[in-house]
Structure formats: structure tokens, C-alpha cells
Scaffold this motif. Structure first.
Motif, PDB file in Angstrom:
ATOM      1  N   SER A  85       1.276  11.875   0.880  1.00 15.45           N
ATOM      2  CA  SER A  85       0.340  10.875   0.341  1.00 15.45           C
ATOM      3  C   SER A  85       0.455   9.584   1.121  1.00 15.45           C
ATOM      4  O   SER A  85      -0.519   8.882   1.341  1.00 15.45           O
ATOM      5  CB  SER A  85       0.671  10.583  -1.121  1.00 15.45           C
ATOM      6  OG  SER A  85       0.583  11.760  -1.869  1.00 15.45           O
ATOM      7  N   ASN A  86       1.644   9.268   1.485  1.00 13.80           N
ATOM      8  CA  ASN A  86       1.836   8.032   2.224  1.00 13.80           C
ATOM      9  C   ASN A  86       1.674   8.213   3.728  1.00 13.80           C
ATOM     10  O   ASN A  86       1.833   7.278   4.482  1.00 13.80           O
ATOM     11  CB  ASN A  86       3.221   7.457   1.902  1.00 13.80           C
ATOM     12  CG  ASN A  86       3.222   6.786   0.551  1.00 13.80           C
ATOM     13  OD1 ASN A  86       2.680   5.691   0.416  1.00 13.80           O
ATOM     14  ND2 ASN A  86       3.747   7.468  -0.461  1.00 13.80           N
ATOM     15  N   GLU A 134       0.801  -1.224   0.000  1.00 14.69           N
ATOM     16  CA  GLU A 134       0.000   0.000   0.000  1.00 14.69           C
ATOM     17  C   GLU A 134       0.827   1.262   0.000  1.00 14.69           C
ATOM     18  O   GLU A 134       0.584   2.195   0.770  1.00 14.69           O
ATOM     19  CB  GLU A 134      -0.973  -0.003   1.189  1.00 14.69           C
ATOM     20  CG  GLU A 134      -1.978  -1.132   1.085  1.00 14.69           C
ATOM     21  CD  GLU A 134      -3.266  -0.832   1.828  1.00 14.69           C
ATOM     22  OE1 GLU A 134      -3.339   0.202   2.514  1.00 14.69           O
ATOM     23  OE2 GLU A 134      -4.201  -1.630   1.689  1.00 14.69           O
ATOM     24  N   VAL A 135       1.822   1.266  -0.880  1.00 12.81           N
ATOM     25  CA  VAL A 135       2.550   2.524  -1.066  1.00 12.81           C
ATOM     26  C   VAL A 135       1.797   3.342  -2.107  1.00 12.81           C
ATOM     27  O   VAL A 135       1.392   2.832  -3.135  1.00 12.81           O
ATOM     28  CB  VAL A 135       4.000   2.266  -1.508  1.00 12.81           C
ATOM     29  CG1 VAL A 135       4.693   3.586  -1.839  1.00 12.81           C
ATOM     30  CG2 VAL A 135       4.749   1.523  -0.424  1.00 12.81           C
ATOM     31  N   ALA A 136       1.595   4.600  -1.791  1.00 13.13           N
ATOM     32  CA  ALA A 136       0.822   5.455  -2.684  1.00 13.13           C
ATOM     33  C   ALA A 136       1.743   6.179  -3.654  1.00 13.13           C
ATOM     34  O   ALA A 136       2.698   6.831  -3.223  1.00 13.13           O
ATOM     35  CB  ALA A 136       0.033   6.457  -1.852  1.00 13.13           C
ATOM     36  N   PHE A 137       1.476   6.005  -4.939  1.00 13.73           N
ATOM     37  CA  PHE A 137       2.203   6.730  -5.977  1.00 13.73           C
ATOM     38  C   PHE A 137       1.211   7.316  -6.953  1.00 13.73           C
ATOM     39  O   PHE A 137       0.049   6.921  -6.993  1.00 13.73           O
ATOM     40  CB  PHE A 137       3.135   5.774  -6.762  1.00 13.73           C
ATOM     41  CG  PHE A 137       4.344   5.324  -5.992  1.00 13.73           C
ATOM     42  CD1 PHE A 137       5.236   6.251  -5.439  1.00 13.73           C
ATOM     43  CD2 PHE A 137       4.606   3.960  -5.842  1.00 13.73           C
ATOM     44  CE1 PHE A 137       6.356   5.807  -4.752  1.00 13.73           C
ATOM     45  CE2 PHE A 137       5.719   3.533  -5.142  1.00 13.73           C
ATOM     46  CZ  PHE A 137       6.601   4.456  -4.606  1.00 13.73           C
TER      47      PHE A 137
END
Lengths: 833, 114, 263
Positions: free
Chosen positions: C148-149, A95-98
Motif C-alpha cells: 500500500s505504501n 502520506e503513510v497509507a493505513f
């Protein structure tokens, strides 16, 4: 799960995967994107879903791109610094957001899960990644985040502002306002290096009130006319936001330099104004708040609103603090003046008074101050503090002020804040007060009326001290001259006195003592106290003393004397209500007659009994109108060896104890000293009874009767002198309690022996001397009489023969020694025969 | 000059000589002359010594001479002295005749007339 | 607080050996050296630590003002050097810590014998002719990415942070916390890291240095490595086959070999 995919970066086709591949919809059209990459991120396999989302052809990616290449620059950094190390460390990442950068450049928010596969030796072999479309979730999260951050920022600003408002409400002084304001930019905006400058309108300069001076050029003060940005904002009264060093370079070169030094890329300079919010025109600028940001930053409208609000809040608080300061300062000045006047009154003498003034001024009010007084031939000077001004320049200005009787509150020279004030009374300049106000206080020029008041009061106080000093000197001299005259004394009595001036620097008192012989056999002793202090009291004391001497007579006695004094006092008003203890002692009969006009009772110590106060013979003070004016006296016989003490009230009266206790203490102390020698007795009593705090003069007189153990006299060869010798001897014998019969025998024998010496030994020598020595013991009296004459046939003369016979009959033993002149030694046992 | 020590008065026919204070070498001769001047022709003389506080051999000589002169002239004389006191002591020491001495003026005056 | 707690210092290797001080870069902690450091245990005294705000360092020691520039971190390095009485130090720094090491060695050259700079960059922002690799906007975007993270981070990491006090020694939890940093501190460290410009300090260094330059390192591109090499007198540049920014993790063997060869 194993993985193939080794093959190197030159692979351009789908690679064969080792598991039982069913290249069905499940992989290609799964609801998530699938990626397989080499450990360095090179994509080796990708599914349709991912290609559809990203807009790339498979050939664009496989073997050609690394996963990170599909990310924006920010994400790339995150990928390299977080994702990649984490994957290496843990073997998986979830669940790393990119943001995926699509081929068309649009962004697709994704969430990424990756697993790192290793070969049998543990080396990384391939990374399998699933990619989820997180558009909705991310937009929701982003909104959430944005809303939260906005709320946080707003809350932070509002919180900071609230804090400032609360702090300002509790900040009564400019300094405290500064402390509250300087914290705000950091708390509200995350700003740095905040400084609060206070505009000092009196000095036309800005003073750093709070916050570190970011290495500004020496000195904390900026002239209002300066080109420095803070001064410009203060002059113009409007908000300046300098967004970059380049912008500063254009408008405020000095600021650009500061910004480079402090690392600020954005600076805000905000005037602190006293007017209402929005009313920028004509609003009075009270100070400037400056702060910076480490990055180039634009302030949003809402932030600017908060900034302006801060400026108004701070300005109003400064205004309030200024009014408060004014009121406090006014009150402080009034208190200071009152306290200073009081403090000066406590020290009556001139130089101590001037020093006291300086002590009051430095360092509280002034950093340096000096009083110069033109009294007497040489100027008196008291000064304190520093830095000390240039003496030459100071002397010039002192001379100018002295000549013009006009204050000089500023100087054109380098010592601008050095003020010189004239100290004048009735137009006459006594001296000057020069001072430089303490740092943090308004300059002397802004305190003109206060300093004028101060100088007036000081001048008056110093003039009073000068007058006091003058009068005091005269009074002391007068008092000394009056008290110093010789007191009588002979074998029959001795007088011991003590005068102790008040410890505090008070004026001389009107206490006095006196002792004189009215007749050869009548002694008068006096202790009195004139009302008041100072030269009047001293003069009156002198008059009364002389009056008593003049009015005393052998016949009058104490009561009559007091009556005459009453009449005297009716003419000499200043002597009214003076008190006197007056006693006459008949030295031949050892009888005491005394009277007290409003004075404390004498204390009599007789051998063998406790000291007793003589409470009779009392009447009112001299010239009393309300008191008993009928003068009475009282008569008491005095035993030989008696001691009579007269004293003034300073000896026993204390604010801290009752008069009864004082009487008791004195009686005890006096009894304890009964056996003490007379010399030093009165001084000892004073030291004993009068503590270190003696607020009053103390005057004592002690009369001792018959105190000599051994009488030694020398008389000339003159029959006329024999009577006085006899008088001495009689008193002396009485004082030793020698019985009457023995005394008469001794007197007779001694007279005969002396007469013999004169008539025979010195018949041809009118200047011969006869020495008489008499000693008394418990058993006997012994007399030795010596002449150096030339005797011839002493028994030839009938009359002298009778004298010798009388001597032998009167005494128990009579012996003659004629080795060197003639010495007759005679002895007689005491008591009846 | 001698008033301090000697005063004169008449008591009936007698001349009353009052002596007072201290009588010694310094004043006795002068007092003696004064008494002779006043009491020269008196029919009787009373000398009151009760107020005498001191009497020395010069005083004794004076009194002695006086008593001698009056005795020769047949003028009766009495000395009045207190029962104690300086004068009595001195006169006793000099062994003055008891018939010359009296302790009371009135009694002495009566005795003179006998 | 003790020095050991403040920096979560771990020591290994030969106590009498020449000290090697390993400093991790932005985003990580000392665990990033787990594949490299042990290779020197037989010959050197190994000292590993976490920068304040990272890993298991004491967060209470974090001070905005002190850590507003790399100088604060350099001071920390010197504090450790003095606290442990280290001499002849071989400083091994990754990424931003490479520059931290340079600053420390400039200040106290007597203490350092060699520097090993893994992926160093004196300035990440392009400036005129200088190519740092990033524009200011990229850094802002990176901060966005951090943010974001942040939500995910806080969800995933909250339990770990909560259990902070009772973390077991080494193990799985340790790697869980890897890269787990207080987001606020992470942002600040990111700013300091990527906005610092220490180009001028390179010329002041007198200590020999090894520069390990990876292939395809987007954080510290080859041009930057070349710039560092050019401006560090007496430096040695080794271009590695390893790709990315973390050769110590992705290619530990090559990394170890390069360092050993240099030492």
C-alpha cells in the motif's frame, strides 16, 4: 507551535490545549481527522471528523487507545517498523497509507501525516496527526496496484513462458532442454529448487537432467518403479500440486521429508509430456519437472494453465530433442563406424590395431573397453578406462561369448551394463570386445545393432591385421634371407649396399640388390624393383634375382640378359613390369657395360669430375608390352677409383617434389660424399635423402673400383695361385691409376719373387705361405714379398737367376733380407722409363 | 687343357703357334711340351705372342729353350710381339735377339722364307 | 566491492576499544542507532553497518538465494567481524538482527563476548503453545501494507534513490532515506524476518546475552522476551519502561543506561 497534553495516561477528558483555542467548526469539523497523541501513541485529543469516520466515541479513544490500536495487524507492524522509527528520526511523516479499523470492524483507507513535537530539552512530547479519508484514492491506488501486480505477474509468467519457448526452440539436446526448463518456474512464479528429471525408458529410470538435487539420497537416478513422488508422477502422468507439508505427509511421506529439508511448503510435480495440450490420456511422459515454494501457496487457474503449458512445451522439446538425439546418434554411429574402420586401416599390425580401437572407444563411447584376441598360444589383450570389471566374472562371460559366438549385452550381476561381444569372421571367433558404455550414453542393450555392426567391422579389421602380420613375417624373413647372402669383393672392387624398409608399418617391398662374379674378371651388379608389396613381391623378387644369376654369362652382356629376362617374365607374370638396372664390369679392363630396363639411371662418380647419370642403354620394364622391348646396352670405361651407384626410386621420389629435384639432390649428396669411405656411404645417402617420412622401401648399391690403398695378400706355395695374385694386383694397380708400363714391371717382378719363394724357399714345403704387400704412392710402387722358406744357393739355378735378373731389371731397387726367411723389397718409380 | 694359352695353325709352310693370356711358372712347362709335340717337324715356326698378357721368366725359359732347339735343328723361328705389352717388356728385359722379334705376323712370315 | 561499501560501514569511537557492532532491524538502517551508539564512543570501538538491501548498502550485493534465510545475514555479520578483524565483539542487534546476532555467535562463539538483544523474537508466528504474536495472515497483511505504501513510497523516494550515487555524507538526506528500501528487497526481507523460525538455535548459544524487552511491544511481546530469556542460558532480561518496538529511538537514554549497566 507548542503543545500541551502532558498529563499522563489517566486523562479521560479533553485536555486543555495551550494555544488560543477556538473550539469552532474549524477543528472539530475540518475535512480531515485530527489526532494528538503522546509519544507512545496514546490518544489525548481527537476531532469530530475522526470520530465520525471511525465510529468511536471520544471516550472510547482518549487516554484509552493508542493510534496503532486502531490499525490492523499488518499495519501495526508497518507502524512499528516504519512509521514510528521514521517519525522519531525525522520529526514528521507524510502520506503513510493505513487502513483504519472502525469500531464496527469495517476498514477505512486513510492517509496519515504526523509531526512529532519535542520539548525544550529535545525529548518527544506529543504527536499531531492529520488523517485523510483515502477511500477513493486508495481504492484507485489499490486497483492500480492490483492491476499492475496482476499485469506484472502475468507479464512475468508470459515472459518466462516466452523465454522458455524461445530457449526450447534453440535447445537441440535433452540437456539443453533441461537447462531451459529448470529456469522457468523461478522466472514465472518465483518458485525455488526446480529440477528436471528425464525418463530413460531403456533403463526404466529417471535421471536428474538439470537443477540441484536437494540433498536427495545418494545417486542421481531413480528407478521408475520407485515410490518416490517423481517416479509416481512419471508413471501416472498427471500434475501434482502438494499445497502443504501436511498434505505431503498424507500422500507422499518421502516428499514431506524433502520439503522439510528444503524449506518448501508447496511442491509442484509436473509431467513433461509429448502429446498435445489437453490430450492427457496416453500422452507419453518424457520427464518430470518439480519445483517448490517457500510458503504455502495456492496456484491460480491462470498459473496452473501456465504450468501445464510449460509441461507440454518442455515435453515437446524433449521429444524433439529425443528424435534429434536419435538422428544425431544414428549419424554419429555411422560416422563412428566409418571413422573407426578408416582409423584401424591406418595401423596394419594386429596389436596396434586393437589398441587403436580401444583409443577410439574410450572414453568417447565407452568408459571401459577391452579387446581379447585368441591368436597364437597366449591371448592378446588391449584395454583402457575404468572402473575395470571383476576379472573372474568377465572371464566367465568372455568364455561364454567365445563358445556361443553370441553377444551378451547385459549382466545379471552387479556390473549390469557390462557388454561382451564376439569378434567373429566367418563363424570363427577370433576374440571378444568387452565394454561398458560411457555415462550419458544409452546402455549397450539399447545399442545392440550398432554394437553388432561395430563388432563385425572390428573383427574383419583385426582378422586382416592378423593375416597381414602373418604374411608380413613370412615376407620379411624371405626378403632378409635373399638380401643377406654374401656379396663378392676383392682388391679390384668393393660393394656397399643398404636396404631400408619403409618407416610406416607397410608390407615388405620388392626392392633388391645383388652383386656376383660371372667370371673371375667379370662382376655383375644389379638393383631392381618388383611391382607390389608383400609376400608375392618378395617371392617374385627372389625368382628374378635367381634368374639373373642363372642367365648372366661371360658372353651375354646386359642387353642379352634383359632379353632372356623378358622371356622369363612372360612365364612369371608377377615379375612383369619389374624394373632392373644391370651392369657388368670387366675387372681386367675396368670397362662398364650397363642396361636399364625401366629403372632409374645409375649414377657414376669418376675421380675428378662431377657425378653423372648414365642415361644410355635404356629400354622398358621387364615384359613390357607398351614400352620399348628392344634391349640395348651401353659401354663406358671406368677410371680407377670410380664409384657407381644403383638405387631404387624410394631414394629420390617424393610426393612433395618433382623427380628432377630428386635427381639433382641425389647428385649433390653423392658428390658431397665422394671422399667418404665406402663403408656407410649408402646408408648415409639414404639418411640424407630419405626424411623421417619414408613411405617406401629404399635399396642402394654402390660399386667402388680399386679402392684399397694397400694390397695385402697371402698365397699358398702353389704356382697355380700366382695368376690370381697377379689379377688382384693388376686391378689394384689400375684402380690407383698406375701406368701400364710400371704396372707390367711390378707384375713381372712380383711374379718372379713369388715364384722364387715357391720354387726355392718352399721347395720342400708344399704348405708354405708367401706374403705379398704392395703400397702405391704418388711417386712409386713398392712391393714386399716374404717367405719363411729355407733357401739354398739361390743363384745356382740358371732359370732362377734369370728371374732375379728380371726383378732387378724391372724394378729400380731390389733388396733381400734373409734374417727370418727371405723378404724381397722392390720399388719402382711410376711413369715411363 | 692348354687350349686357353696355345693354339696351332699353318701359315704356308710355317707352323703358327699362337700364345694367349698369362704365361708363367704354372703353365709354361706344359705349353712348352705342347708346342714341341705340334711343331716338332715343322720347317719354320712362327710364335705369335701378341695376345700374351703376361710373360714371366718361366715363359722366357720356355721360349729360350725352343729357340735354342730350333736353331740347332736349322728351323727358322720368329717371335711376333706387339710394340708394347707384357711379352715385349719381358723379352726386352731378357735381351732377346732383335732378329728373333717381329711386330707383324705377315712380315715375320716373309722374313722366315728368306 | 569493498567490505566498507558493501555494508556502508561506519566506524567511530576509540580504535583501541572493545568493538561494539550495531545491527539494525527490519525497516530501518544504521541511523536507528544515532541516539545510542555515540554514548559508547568514549570507551568502545563502534562499528555500524547496513544489511545488504537496506540503507546505503550496495544493492548489487543482494542475492535472492543468500538472503533467503537469516543464515545469509549471519554470514554477513561474520564477514564483517573477520574483515575488520574484530575480537571480543559486543553485538548489539535490534529486532530481527538480534536473532542474526545469535546465529552468528552460535557459529563462531570465539569472536563474541556479549550480545545485546533489543526486542528479539525467535519466531513471530504463533505455533501451538508458542505465542509469537502473529498469524500467517497478519504477515500477509503486513506485506499488503508494504505494498500500500509502495506507490507513495515510489513517488516520494524515487528522487532520493535516483540521487543515490551522490548522497552527501550525513545530514537531512540521510534521514530521508531512512527506511527507504527497494520495495522488492523490503518484501523479501520482511518474509525472511517474519517467517523465520529460529527457536531451535537459542539453545545453541553459549555467549552471554542481554535481552531488552519493551513495554507494549507489538512486534516482540513480553511473552516472547520471556521465552527468549528462558531458552538462552545465561541471559539477562531487562524489562524497560519504554514502549513500542524501537526503544533505541523512542527512549535512547533508558536503552543506553540498560546496556551500560549490563556491560
Amino acid at each position: 507551535m507548542t503543545e500541551s497534553g502532558e498529563g499522563g495516561p489517566d486523562v479521560t477528558q479533553d485536555l486543555r490545549v495551550p494555544w488560543e483555542e477556538d473550539p469552532g467548526d474549524l477543528y472539530e469539523h475540518a475535512p480531515c481527522g485530527y489526532l494528538t497523541t503522546l509519544p507512545d501513541g496514546t490518544i489525548v485529543k481527537v476531532n469530530e471528523t475522526f470520530l465520525a469516520w471511525s465510529g468511536y466515541e471520544r471516550t472510547d479513544l482518549v487516554g484509552r487507545r493508542r493510534f496503532r490500536d486502531l490499525l490492523g495487524a499488518g499495519d501495526r507492524i508497518y507502524h512499528e517498523t516504519h512509521y514510528a522509527p521514521l517519525l522519531n528520526m525525522r520529526g514528521s511523516v507524510s502520506e503513510v497509507a493505513f487502513d483504519l479499523i472502525r469500531k464496527d470492524g469495517r476498514r477505512l483507507p486513510i492517509l496519515v501525516n504526523s509531526v512529532l513535537g519535542r520539548d525544550s530539552s529535545g525529548l518527544p512530547r506529543a504527536v499531531r496527526t492529520t488523517v485523510f479519508n483515502a477511500t477513493e484514492r486508495r481504492s484507485y491506488e489499490k486497483e492500480l496496484l492490483a492491476a499492475r501486480r496482476a499485469a506484472e505477474a502475468s507479464e512475468q509468467r508470459v515472459g518466462a513462458l516466452q523465454q522458455v519457448v524461445a530457449d526450447l526452440a534453440a535447445a537441440p539436446t535433452a540437456a539443453e532442454v533441461g537447462d531451459a526448463v529448470v529456469r522457468a518456474p523461478g522466472a514465472a512464479f518465483g518458485a525455488e529448487g526446480a529440477q528436471v528429471w528425464l525418463l530413460d525408458a531403456d533403463r526404466a529410470q529417471l535421471t536428474l537432467l538439470a537443477g540441484a538435487d536437494g540433498g536427495a539420497p545418494a545417486g542421481d537416478d531413480i528407478p521408475l518403479a520407485s515410490s518416490r513422488p517423481v517416479a509416481r508422477v512419471a508413471r501416472r502422468g498427471d500434475l501434482h500440486v502438494i499445497g502443504s507439508v501436511a498434505e505431503a505427509e498424507k500422500h507422499f511421506p518421502e516428499l514431506a521429508e524433502t520439503m522439510r529439508r528444503t524449506g518448501h511448503r508447496t511442491m509442484v510435480l509436473l509431467p513433461l509430456t509429448a502429446g498435445f495440450a489437453g490430450e492427457s490420456v496416453g500422452a507419453e511422459v518424457l520427464g518430470v519437472l518439480s519445483f517448490g515454494f517457500g510458503e504455502e501457496r495456492e496456484l491460480s487457474d491462470s498459473e496452473l494453465r501456465v504450468v501445464r503449458l510449460l509441461g507440454h512445451q518442455a515435453g515437446q522439446a524433449l521429444d524433439r530433442a529425443r528424435l534429434y538425439d536419435d538422428a544425431r546418434r544414428r549419424e554419429e554411429r555411422a560416422t563412428f563406424l566409418a571413422e573407426t574402420t578408416r582409423a584401424l586401416d591406418e595401423v596394419p599390425r594386429l596389436l596396434p590395431r586393437a589398441r587403436r580401437l580401444i583409443d577410439r572407444l574410450v572414453p568417447r563411447m565407452a568408459e571401459w573397453a577391452a579387446v581379447r584376441l585368441q591368436v597364437g598360444p597366449a591371448p592378446l589383450l588391449a584395454g583402457e578406462g575404468g572402473p575395470v570389471p571383476d576379472p573372474e566374472r568377465l572371464a566367465q562371460r568372455v568364455a561364454l561369448v567365445t563358445a556361443n559366438n553370441k553377444a551378451e549385452l547385459t549382466d545379471d550381476g552387479p556390473d549390469r551394463d557390462l557388454a561382451v561381444l564376439p569378434l567373429a569372421v566367418g563363424g570363427r571367433v577370433l576374440g571378444t570386445l568387452a565394454l561398458r558404455m560411457a555415462p550419458g550414453r544409452p546402455p549397450a542393450s539399447a545399442e545392440a545393432s550398432f554394437l553388432g555392426d561395430l563388432a563385425d567391422r572390428v573383427a574383419l579389421a583385426l582378422e586382416n591385421a592378423r593375416l597381414y602380420e602373418q604374411e608380413r613375417a613370412v615376407a620379411r624373413t624371405l626378403q632378409r634371407s635373399l638380401l643377406a647372402s654374401d656379396l663378392p669383393g676383392d682388391p679390384r672392387f668393393a660393394v656397399e649396399t643398404h636396404y631400408q624398409a619403409a618407416a610406416q608399418d607397410l608390407e615388405v617391398g620388392g626392392d633388391w640388390f645383388d652383386a656376383f662374379l660371372i667370371t673371375p674378371d667379370k662382376l655383375a651388379v644389379v638393383v631392381g624393383d618388383v611391382v607390389g608389396r608383400g609376400i608375392d613381391a618378395a617371392t617374385t623378387m627372389g625368382q628374378l634375382r635367381s634368374a639373373i644369376r642363372a642367365l648372366a654369362s661371360a658372353e651375354a652382356g646386359p642387353a642379352r640378359l634383359l632379353e632372356r629376362l623378358d622371356r622369363f617374365v612372360d612365364r612369371v607374370e608377377s615379375a612383369r613390369m619389374a624394373t632392373v638396372a644391370y651392369a657388368e664390369v670387366d675387372l681386367s679392363s675396368n670397362e662398364l657395360t650397363y642396361a636399364c630396363a625401366g629403372h632409374l639411371p645409375p649414377l657414376l662418380a669418376e675421380p675428378g669430375s662431377a657425378p653423372a647419370y648414365l642415361l644410355e642403354g635404356r629400354s622398358g620394364a621387364l615384359g613390357t608390352l607398351a614400352g620399348r622391348r628392344a634391349r640395348i646396352e651401353h659401354r663406358v670405361p671406368l677410371a680407377a677409383g670410380s664409384r657407381l651407384l644403383l638405387y631404387t626410386d624410394g631414394l629420390i621420389e617424393r610426393r612433395t617434389r618433382g623427380i628432377d629435384a630428386g635427381f639433382a639432390m641425389l647428385a649433390r649428396a653423392y658428390a658431397g660424399r665422394r671422399a667418404s669411405p665406402l663403408p656407410g656411404l649408402t646408408a648415409g645417402l639414404a639418411a640424407n635423402l630419405v626424411g623421417p617420412e619414408h613411405a617406401d622401401d629404399v635399396c642402394l648399391l654402390c660399386l667402388a673400383l680399386g679402392t684399397e690403398d694397400r694390397l695385402e695378400r697371402s698365397i699358398g706355395a702353389d704356382p697355380q695361385l700366382i695368376a690370381s695374385l697377379r689379377a688382384d694386383l693388376r686391378g689394384w694397380l689400375a684402380s690407383h691409376g698406375v701406368d701400364e708400363q710400371t704396372a707390367q714391371a711390378v707384375l713381372l717382378a712380383s711374379s718372379e719373387a713369388v715364384a722364387n719363394a715357391i720354387e726355392h724357399g718352399y721347395r720342400n714345403d708344399p704348405f708354405g705361405i708367401v706374403d705379398i704387400t704392395t703400397v702405391v704412392s704418388a711417386e712409386a710402387v713398392e712391393v714386399r714379398i716374404t717367405d719363411r722358406g729355407d733357401w739354398q744357393n739361390p743363384h745356382g739355378d740358371l732359370a732362377r737367376g734369370r728371374g732375379l735378373r728380371l726383378m732387378e731389371q724391372a724394378m729400380d731397387e731390389v733388396t733381400f733380407d734373409r734374417t727370418d726367411g727371405t723378404t724381397v723389397t722392390m720399388r719402382r718409380a711410376r711413369g715411363q722409363r | 687343357m692348354t687350349d686357353r694359352w696355345v693354339t696351332f695353325a699353318s701359315l704356308g709352310d710355317a707352323e703358327l703357334v699362337r700364345l694367349a693370356g698369362e704365361i708363367d711358372l704354372s703353365n709354361a712347362p706344359e705349353i712348352g711340351r705342347e708346342i714341341v709335340r705340334h711343331a716338332g717337324g715343322a720347317e719354320a715356326v712362327l710364335i705369335d705372342l701378341t695376345a700374351v698378357s703376361f710373360l714371366d721368366s718361366a715363359g722366357v725359359r720356355l721360349l729360350d729353350g725352343l729357340v735354342g732347339d730350333l736353331d740347332r735343328a736349322g728351323v727358322p723361328i720368329k717371335l711376333v710381339v706387339g710394340e708394347t705389352g707384357a711379352a715385349r717388356m719381358t723379352l726386352q728385359l731378357c735381351a732377346f735377339r732383335e732378329d728373333l722379334l717381329s711386330t707383324d705376323l705377315d712380315r715375320a712370315a716373309k722374313e722366315l722364307r728368306i | 566491492m569493498s567490505l566498507i561499501q558493501k555494508f556502508a560501514i561506519n566506524e567511530a569511537g576509540r580504535p583501541d576499544g572493545q568493538p561494539m557492532l550495531f545491527a539494525h532491524g527490519f525497516g530501518c538502517d544504521q541511523n536507528m542507532w544515532r541516539f545510542v551508539a555515540p554514548e559508547f564512543a568514549g570507551s568502545h570501538r563502534l562499528v555500524l553497518f547496513d544489511h545488504v538491501g537496506a540503507g546505503r548498502s550496495d544493492l548489487r550485493a543482494y542475492d535472492d538465494r543468500r538472503y533467503a534465510s537469516l543464515d545469509g545475514y549471519a554470514s554477513d555479520v561474520l564477514e564483517i567481524v573477520h574483515g575488520l578483524d574484530l575480537h571480543d565483539v559486543i553485538f548489539v542487534g535490534h529486532s530481527v538482527s538480534a536473532m542474526i546476532g545469535v546465529l552468528a555467535a552460535v557459529r563462531e562463539p570465539d569472536r563474541f563476548s556479549k550480545l545485546v538483544l533489543v526486542g528479539p523474537s525467535p519466531c513471530y508466528i504463533d505455533d501451538g503453545d508458542y505465542v509469537g504474536g502473529f498469524g500467517r495472515a497478519d504477515i500477509e497483511a503486513m506485506l499488503e501494507s508494504l505494498d500500500s505504501n509502495y506507490l507513495g513510497w515510489s513517488r516520494a523516494m524515487a528522487p532520493v534513490i535516483a540521487g543515490n550515487a551522490e548522497r552527501p555524507e550525513l545530514g537531512q538526506e540521510l534521514t530521508d532515506s531512512f527506511c527507504a528500501t527497494d520495495p522488492d528487497i523490503a518484501r523479501k526481507f520482511a518474509r525472511v524476518t517474519f517467517l523465520s523460525d529460529n527457536r531451535a538455535d537459542l539453545a545453541k548459544l553459549r555467549t552471554p546475552a542481554l535481552i531488552l524487552q519493551c513495554t507494549d511491544d507489538v512486534i516482540a511481546p513480553s511473552a516472547v522476551g520471556a521465552y527468549v530469556h528462558e531458552h538462552l542460558a545465561g541471559s539477562t532480561l531487562v524489562a524497560m519502561n519504554a514502549t513500542g518496538h524501537c526503544p533505541n529511538l523512542s527512549a535512547p537514554a533508558e536503552t543506553v543506561a540498560a546496556i551500560k549497566a549490563y556491560l
